[in-house]
Design a protein around this motif. Structure first.
Motif, PDB file in Angstrom:
ATOM      1  N   GLU A  60      -0.820  -4.080  -0.174  1.00  0.00           N
ATOM      2  CA  GLU A  60      -0.178  -4.437  -1.445  1.00  0.00           C
ATOM      3  C   GLU A  60      -0.270  -5.930  -1.699  1.00  0.00           C
ATOM      4  N   ARG A  61      -0.089  -6.752  -0.664  1.00  0.00           N
ATOM      5  CA  ARG A  61      -0.182  -8.209  -0.857  1.00  0.00           C
ATOM      6  C   ARG A  61      -1.592  -8.625  -1.289  1.00  0.00           C
ATOM      7  N   VAL A  62      -2.599  -8.031  -0.654  1.00  0.00           N
ATOM      8  CA  VAL A  62      -3.992  -8.355  -0.994  1.00  0.00           C
ATOM      9  C   VAL A  62      -4.281  -7.960  -2.442  1.00  0.00           C
ATOM     10  N   ASN A  70      10.819   0.329  -3.440  1.00  0.00           N
ATOM     11  CA  ASN A  70      10.265  -0.061  -4.730  1.00  0.00           C
ATOM     12  C   ASN A  70      10.397  -1.566  -4.958  1.00  0.00           C
ATOM     13  N   ALA A  71      11.553  -2.106  -4.628  1.00  0.00           N
ATOM     14  CA  ALA A  71      11.758  -3.555  -4.797  1.00  0.00           C
ATOM     15  C   ALA A  71      10.774  -4.352  -3.949  1.00  0.00           C
ATOM     16  N   ARG A  72      10.527  -3.909  -2.691  1.00  0.00           N
ATOM     17  CA  ARG A  72       9.576  -4.613  -1.829  1.00  0.00           C
ATOM     18  C   ARG A  72       8.149  -4.530  -2.392  1.00  0.00           C
ATOM     19  N   SER A  73       7.770  -3.339  -2.883  1.00  0.00           N
ATOM     20  CA  SER A  73       6.413  -3.170  -3.410  1.00  0.00           C
ATOM     21  C   SER A  73       6.204  -4.017  -4.664  1.00  0.00           C
ATOM     22  N   ARG A  81       5.616  -7.589  -3.432  1.00  0.00           N
ATOM     23  CA  ARG A  81       4.313  -7.814  -2.800  1.00  0.00           C
ATOM     24  C   ARG A  81       3.171  -7.763  -3.818  1.00  0.00           C
ATOM     25  N   LEU A  82       3.259  -6.843  -4.756  1.00  0.00           N
ATOM     26  CA  LEU A  82       2.210  -6.706  -5.768  1.00  0.00           C
ATOM     27  C   LEU A  82       2.302  -7.769  -6.853  1.00  0.00           C
ATOM     28  N   ILE A 120      -5.195  -9.186  -8.396  1.00  0.00           N
ATOM     29  CA  ILE A 120      -4.972  -8.862  -9.814  1.00  0.00           C
ATOM     30  C   ILE A 120      -4.235  -9.971 -10.562  1.00  0.00           C
ATOM     31  N   LYS A 121      -3.996 -11.097  -9.925  1.00  0.00           N
ATOM     32  CA  LYS A 121      -3.315 -12.197 -10.619  1.00  0.00           C
ATOM     33  C   LYS A 121      -4.108 -12.574 -11.859  1.00  0.00           C
TER      34      LYS A 121
END
Length: 331
Positions: A72-74, A117-120, A123-124, A79-80
């Motif tokens: 998810e971080r990658v 959901n909050a963590r995802s 990270r995204l 997508i920035k």
């Protein structure tokens, strides 16, 4: 071919072939065995994702389990500045220790869904997830019901736009149709493993069918042979009992023979084996969205070449069906 299909009950157009984020998550373990796909290069992963978007793929599928958040971080980095181009699908339901990169158990409770959901989202780097999916394929009916209610609340709060379930259990998926934001399933589907009952449900209810393992864990790329040996740092060589087509890191002789019997049909029309395998899925149903994994730019280019080649013709599909039926009779 038509460049988009409607992504189930989301009503949104998406390219028929997506980008799967499991392999780019890097190392993590399940039951003490590696569940990743070997070493990764994050810069290469980001470049491959961006090339995929340039080539017209706009559906990216991942999970918080993949690298315990690393995938998810990658994807968030890739997508920035391009959020409007992308339909982001991710999954939840496995608990994990991010520091040791270990999956620990299963939790689809409303409290866990809210937390995950909050963590995802963090990270995204997004404000809402387009398609949020239950990851464990089997949960109790009561757990599924409670999860559905929690996911509807997330949709109403604007934290997700739609949700789905990664399961091969069509009867369980059918019970979710009453929820207005239930839009898609994710099923195993490839030339070696059909999923007729789930595809029938998708056709009946207008669900999208995202397709995991569309290349049978890479076998349908045609790059593996009898001498292939994958080590314990790769999910295919780690000894998981659910990995069907590899034994001790080697493709089974049975599956290699089946691939050889299909090779000429899959490569018809100038296709590579991977493009033929993805073309089979596209021809199998108008509701399908294969999401092949990748680690390199070359793999993304090969997979997305299937967008140009399109679904396999009906005559080739019939020949493949005949070959597979004969193999089953001879087995």
């Amino acid at each position: 071919m038509t460049r988009t299909r409607i992504l189930g009950r989301t009503g949104r157009p998406a390219a028929p072939i997506g980008l799967g984020g499991w392999a780019i998550g890097g190392h993590f373990t399940l039951h003490g065995r590696n569940d990743g796909w070997g070493e990764v290069d994050d810069a290469q992963s980001i470049r491959a994702l961006q090339i995929g978007l340039d080539l017209g793929a706009n559906l990216i599928d991942t999970a918080d389990a993949y690298g315990t958040g690393h995938s998810e971080r990658v994807i968030g980095s890739a997508i920035k500045g391009r959020r409007d181009e992308v339909i982001i699908a991710t999954k939840f339901g496995f608990t994990y220790d991010e520091d040791s990169r270990a999956l620990l158990g299963i939790d689809v409770s409303p409290a866990h869904i809210d937390w995950a959901n909050a963590r995802s989202l963090e990270r995204l780097g997004v404000e809402a997830i387009d398609l949020y999916q239950i990851h464990p394929g089997e949960v109790s009916e009561a757990e599924a019901e409670a999860a559905g209610e929690a996911l509807e609340k997330l949709a109403e709060a604007g934290r997700i736009k739609a949700w789905g379930w990664s399961t091969d259990n069509a009867a369980a998926a059918r019970r979710m149709l009453k929820f207005p934001h239930f839009a898609a399933v994710q099923q195993e589907l490839n030339v070696f493993h059909d999923g007729a009952e789930m595809l029938a449900l998708c056709a009946e209810a207008g669900l999208a069918s995202l397709n995991r393992s569309p290349l049978a864990m890479g076998l349908l790329s045609g790059k593996f042979g009898p001498s292939t040996r994958l080590g314990g740092d790769d999910v295919r060589g780690a000894g998981h009992d659910w990995v069907k087509h590899f034994r001790d890191g080697a493709p089974t002789p049975e599956v290699l023979a089946r691939l050889e019997a299909l090779r000429d049909l899959l490569t018809s029309g100038g296709r590579t084996p991977a493009q033929g395998a993805l073309g089979w899925i596209l021809a199998r149903s108008p509701h399908t969205f294969p999401i092949p994994g990748f680690k390199t730019e070359a793999q993304v280019r090969d997979n997305l070449g299937a967008l140009e080649k399109g679904p396999l013709p009906a005559a080739v599909m019939a020949e493949i069906d005949a070959v597979l039926k004969k193999e089953l009779q001879d087995a």
